[in-house]
Enzyme design. Structure first.
Site, PDB file in Angstrom:
ATOM      1  N   HIS A   1     136.810 109.368  68.479  1.00 51.89           N
ATOM      2  CA  HIS A   1     137.030 108.028  68.786  1.00 51.89           C
ATOM      3  C   HIS A   1     137.103 108.041  70.302  1.00 51.89           C
ATOM      4  O   HIS A   1     138.140 108.854  70.901  1.00 51.89           O
ATOM      5  CB  HIS A   1     137.961 107.359  68.093  1.00 51.89           C
ATOM      6  CG  HIS A   1     137.802 105.803  68.405  1.00 51.89           C
ATOM      7  ND1 HIS A   1     138.277 105.188  69.237  1.00 51.89           N
ATOM      8  CD2 HIS A   1     137.002 104.983  67.450  1.00 51.89           C
ATOM      9  CE1 HIS A   1     137.779 103.712  69.139  1.00 51.89           C
ATOM     10  NE2 HIS A   1     137.097 103.622  68.120  1.00 51.89           N
TER      11      HIS A   1
ATOM     12  N   ASP B   1     134.061 104.529  60.351  1.00 47.13           N
ATOM     13  CA  ASP B   1     132.719 104.835  59.854  1.00 47.13           C
ATOM     14  C   ASP B   1     132.890 105.888  58.849  1.00 47.13           C
ATOM     15  O   ASP B   1     131.967 106.121  57.790  1.00 47.13           O
ATOM     16  CB  ASP B   1     131.640 105.188  60.890  1.00 47.13           C
ATOM     17  CG  ASP B   1     131.186 103.916  61.859  1.00 47.13           C
ATOM     18  OD1 ASP B   1     131.283 102.843  61.130  1.00 47.13           O
ATOM     19  OD2 ASP B   1     130.982 104.219  62.815  1.00 47.13           O
TER      20      ASP B   1
ATOM     21  N   HIS C   1     127.970 104.803  68.060  1.00 46.86           N
ATOM     22  CA  HIS C   1     128.854 103.491  67.854  1.00 46.86           C
ATOM     23  C   HIS C   1     128.637 103.288  66.325  1.00 46.86           C
ATOM     24  O   HIS C   1     128.715 103.906  65.379  1.00 46.86           O
ATOM     25  CB  HIS C   1     128.487 102.337  68.687  1.00 46.86           C
ATOM     26  CG  HIS C   1     129.228 101.035  68.783  1.00 46.86           C
ATOM     27  ND1 HIS C   1     130.536 101.002  68.042  1.00 46.86           N
ATOM     28  CD2 HIS C   1     128.988  99.829  69.280  1.00 46.86           C
ATOM     29  CE1 HIS C   1     130.957  99.775  68.508  1.00 46.86           C
ATOM     30  NE2 HIS C   1     129.985  99.169  69.171  1.00 46.86           N
TER      31      HIS C   1
HETATM   32  N1  ACO Z   1     131.868 116.214  66.523  1.00 47.71           N
HETATM   33  C1  ACO Z   1     131.885 117.314  67.534  1.00 47.71           C
HETATM   34  N2  ACO Z   1     132.671 117.119  68.473  1.00 47.71           N
HETATM   35  C2  ACO Z   1     133.182 116.279  68.863  1.00 47.71           C
HETATM   36  C3  ACO Z   1     133.010 114.822  68.345  1.00 47.71           C
HETATM   37  C4  ACO Z   1     132.537 114.885  66.865  1.00 47.71           C
HETATM   38  N3  ACO Z   1     132.277 113.845  66.086  1.00 47.71           N
HETATM   39  N4  ACO Z   1     133.425 113.945  69.157  1.00 47.71           N
HETATM   40  C5  ACO Z   1     134.034 114.598  70.112  1.00 47.71           C
HETATM   41  N5  ACO Z   1     133.861 115.862  70.138  1.00 47.71           N
HETATM   42  C6  ACO Z   1     134.061 116.706  71.204  1.00 47.71           C
HETATM   43  C7  ACO Z   1     133.005 116.728  72.069  1.00 47.71           C
HETATM   44  O1  ACO Z   1     131.883 117.329  71.823  1.00 47.71           O
HETATM   45  C8  ACO Z   1     133.790 117.046  73.509  1.00 47.71           C
HETATM   46  O2  ACO Z   1     133.918 118.351  73.443  1.00 47.71           O
HETATM   47  P1  ACO Z   1     133.829 119.493  74.753  1.00 47.71           P
HETATM   48  O3  ACO Z   1     134.871 118.659  75.689  1.00 47.71           O
HETATM   49  O4  ACO Z   1     133.949 120.718  74.151  1.00 47.71           O
HETATM   50  O5  ACO Z   1     132.386 118.973  75.246  1.00 47.71           O
HETATM   51  C9  ACO Z   1     135.067 116.321  73.106  1.00 47.71           C
HETATM   52  O6  ACO Z   1     135.255 116.333  71.513  1.00 47.71           O
HETATM   53  C10 ACO Z   1     135.189 115.014  73.983  1.00 47.71           C
HETATM   54  O7  ACO Z   1     134.166 114.308  73.122  1.00 47.71           O
HETATM   55  P2  ACO Z   1     133.298 113.034  74.104  1.00 47.71           P
HETATM   56  O8  ACO Z   1     132.199 112.788  73.302  1.00 47.71           O
HETATM   57  O9  ACO Z   1     133.209 113.161  75.442  1.00 47.71           O
HETATM   58  O10 ACO Z   1     134.407 111.796  73.786  1.00 47.71           O
HETATM   59  P3  ACO Z   1     134.141 110.400  73.823  1.00 47.71           P
HETATM   60  O11 ACO Z   1     135.321 109.560  73.999  1.00 47.71           O
HETATM   61  O12 ACO Z   1     133.182 109.913  75.091  1.00 47.71           O
HETATM   62  O13 ACO Z   1     133.406 110.159  72.603  1.00 47.71           O
HETATM   63  C11 ACO Z   1     132.542 109.406  70.397  1.00 47.71           C
HETATM   64  C12 ACO Z   1     133.850 109.349  71.637  1.00 47.71           C
HETATM   65  C13 ACO Z   1     131.485 108.820  71.124  1.00 47.71           C
HETATM   66  C14 ACO Z   1     133.080 108.338  69.309  1.00 47.71           C
HETATM   67  C15 ACO Z   1     132.454 110.572  69.851  1.00 47.71           C
HETATM   68  O14 ACO Z   1     133.701 111.327  69.312  1.00 47.71           O
HETATM   69  C16 ACO Z   1     131.230 110.815  69.028  1.00 47.71           C
HETATM   70  O15 ACO Z   1     130.261 111.256  69.428  1.00 47.71           O
HETATM   71  N6  ACO Z   1     131.624 110.822  67.859  1.00 47.71           N
HETATM   72  C17 ACO Z   1     130.730 110.822  66.690  1.00 47.71           C
HETATM   73  C18 ACO Z   1     130.144 109.459  66.570  1.00 47.71           C
HETATM   74  C19 ACO Z   1     130.818 108.575  65.796  1.00 47.71           C
HETATM   75  O16 ACO Z   1     131.313 108.879  64.897  1.00 47.71           O
HETATM   76  N7  ACO Z   1     130.872 107.315  66.269  1.00 47.71           N
HETATM   77  C20 ACO Z   1     131.422 106.036  65.579  1.00 47.71           C
HETATM   78  C21 ACO Z   1     132.571 105.614  66.756  1.00 47.71           C
HETATM   79  S1  ACO Z   1     133.961 104.326  65.782  1.00 47.71           S
HETATM   80  C22 ACO Z   1     132.860 103.050  65.609  1.00 47.71           C
HETATM   81  O17 ACO Z   1     131.811 102.664  66.246  1.00 47.71           O
HETATM   82  C23 ACO Z   1     133.457 102.310  64.280  1.00 47.71           C
END
Ligand code: ACO
Length: 383
Positions: A274, A325, A228
């Site tokens: 996201h 971010d 987050h």
């Molecule tokens: N880097 C690499 N792979 C990613 C990323 C990333 N940043 N985000 C998503 N993916 C991939 C996952 O590995 C997954 O792949 P798979 O299906 O092969 O396993 C797929 O995309 C789906 O990802 P999830 O994590 O299941 O998607 P979810 O909707 O749960 O996650 C989240 C959203 C938590 C923001 C995720 O994209 C993440 O961890 N990003 C990095 C952290 C981040 O930047 N957070 C800030 C959010 S915005 C804010 O707070 C202002």
């Protein structure tokens, strides 16, 4: 005790993904049109034309303030900016090894416990508490960064707007107008985003009829996590790692190698992806424009180059776009903030969204208490 309410197998919504839990009038996130509205206004318009104070008023009250309302609000906000002695004393008790988010969380709790209306959750008291917390948090964030640098607190200035005063308290000198503008934009963009994890945390706590500061304190805990708000800090660690490896040589090439290795190791790249936006975060173009201004202002084209290279690398490798971010981290770095202070800046802004949601939750409250499907051992007995 079993929680099952039906004989058919319940459907589990892991992470509550796709679940609509309530209505809200505060903001509308539309992933299809890639847009974000605060009380109906596109956030880009607000960032271009309004002060953060005006946007805070809008989020709390539903409409932008008239000039009289704004003057009255600014007067209250400016009167509440000083770091209270008991809050400073509580911060000083915390070790410098404590993360600045722990300091924010503690400060929010101390501010709440000593508020004259601590146990009053009437709409008027909560409105006042929201403004007081909004006014008080910049001094906490600024002082905590200063004490880590061995510097004294800088008293707040009541002749400056919110953003200019925040920067003044952090660095002890007036920031250039371009820097104040970019900071104001970041505060507006971070202020509100519907039922995200920290806001939902605040609403869950509020639903038990706990007080506003308890809800905000819990929300700060939720925001700390790297999935987050903690991502803005993590983005800068990535940038620093790549910059150190490149040492001024072939930055784009180093980005490509770093990314390939990180993805091969199945690492999440912070600042990308996201839960709601799958085709780009609506706030990114506005924040990226502010970052571009700062790259120019501080003459750091290397950061701009790194930003672009990692963004296009992620698009090519995973088709995943940046979230807010990603541009916010390097922007705060250029302004001179310590990396660990980035998420506390997010806190200072998001206090507005959290408190708006706390007040909305109380207008039509229902205890938030979902069910779970038990999958532990069958009933058994002591020998
Ligand atoms: N880097 C690499 N792979 C990613 C990323 C990333 N940043 N985000 C998503 N993916 C991939 C996952 O590995 C997954 O792949 P798979 O299906 O092969 O396993 C797929 O995309 C789906 O990802 P999830 O994590 O299941 O998607 P979810 O909707 O749960 O996650 C989240 C959203 C938590 C923001 C995720 O994209 C993440 O961890 N990003 C990095 C952290 C981040 O930047 N957070 C800030 C959010 S915005 C804010 O707070 C202002």
């Amino acid at each position: 005790m079993t929680e099952s309410v039906s004989t058919t197998e319940p459907q589990i919504h892991k992470g509550l993904a796709g679940v609509v839990v309530d209505t809200t009038r505060i903001s509308k996130v539309n992933p299809e049109s890639n847009s974000l509205l605060y009380r109906g206004y596109p956030v880009q318009e607000l960032a271009a034309r309004c002060s953060f104070e005006e946007v805070a008023y809008l989020l709390w009250h539903g409409d932008l303030p008239t000039s009289t309302q704004l003057a009255e609000f600014e007067q209250t906000e400016r009167a509440g900016r000083q770091l209270l002695p008991n809050v400073k004393a509580a911060i000083d008790l915390l070790p410098l090894t404590a993360h600045p988010m722990d300091v924010c969380r503690t400060a929010a709790s101390v501010i709440g416990a000593s508020h004259p209306a601590a146990e009053d959750s009437s709409p008027a008291a909560n409105q006042r508490k929201s403004v007081d917390l909004f006014a008080a948090m910049p001094a906490v964030v600024a002082y905590d960064q200063r004490r880590r640098r061995g510097q004294d607190a800088v008293p707040a200035r009541s002749d400056l707007g919110y953003s200019a005063n925040f920067l003044f308290m952090a660095f002890g000198e007036e920031a250039a107008p371009e820097v104040v503008t970019a900071f104001n934009v970041s505060m507006i963009l971070y202020a509100e985003h519907s039922f995200n994890a920290s806001t939902f945390t605040a609403r869950v706590i509020t639903s038990t009829l706990a007080d506003l500061h308890s809800a905000v304190t819990g929300a700060i805990g939720a925001l700390k996590g790297a999935l987050h708000g903690g991502a803005n800090e993590a983005v800068m660690h990535t940038f620093e790692e790549i910059l150190a490896q490149a040492d001024g040589q072939d930055l784009s090439g180093h980005v490509a190698t770093w990314l390939q290795d990180a993805l091969a190791a199945k690492k999440k790249i912070m600042g990308f992806g996201h839960r709601v936006y799958k085709n780009g975060d609506s706030r990114v173009p506005t924040m990226k424009a502010a970052l571009d201004d700062m790259v120019k202002h501080y003459n750091r084209p290397d950061l701009g180059e790194l930003y672009d290279a990692l963004e296009s690398g992620m698009a090519q490798a995973k088709n995943i776009k940046p979230n807010l971010d990603y541009p916010a981290g390097p922007t705060y770095h250029l302004m001179g903030f310590d990396t660990a202070t980035f998420t506390p800046l997010f806190v200072a802004s998001r206090i507005v969204g959290w408190t708006a949601h706390i007040m909305e939750q109380l207008e039509a409250n229902s205890l938030i208490r979902p069910l779970s499907l038990y999958n532990g051992p069958e009933e058994r007995h002591l020998p």
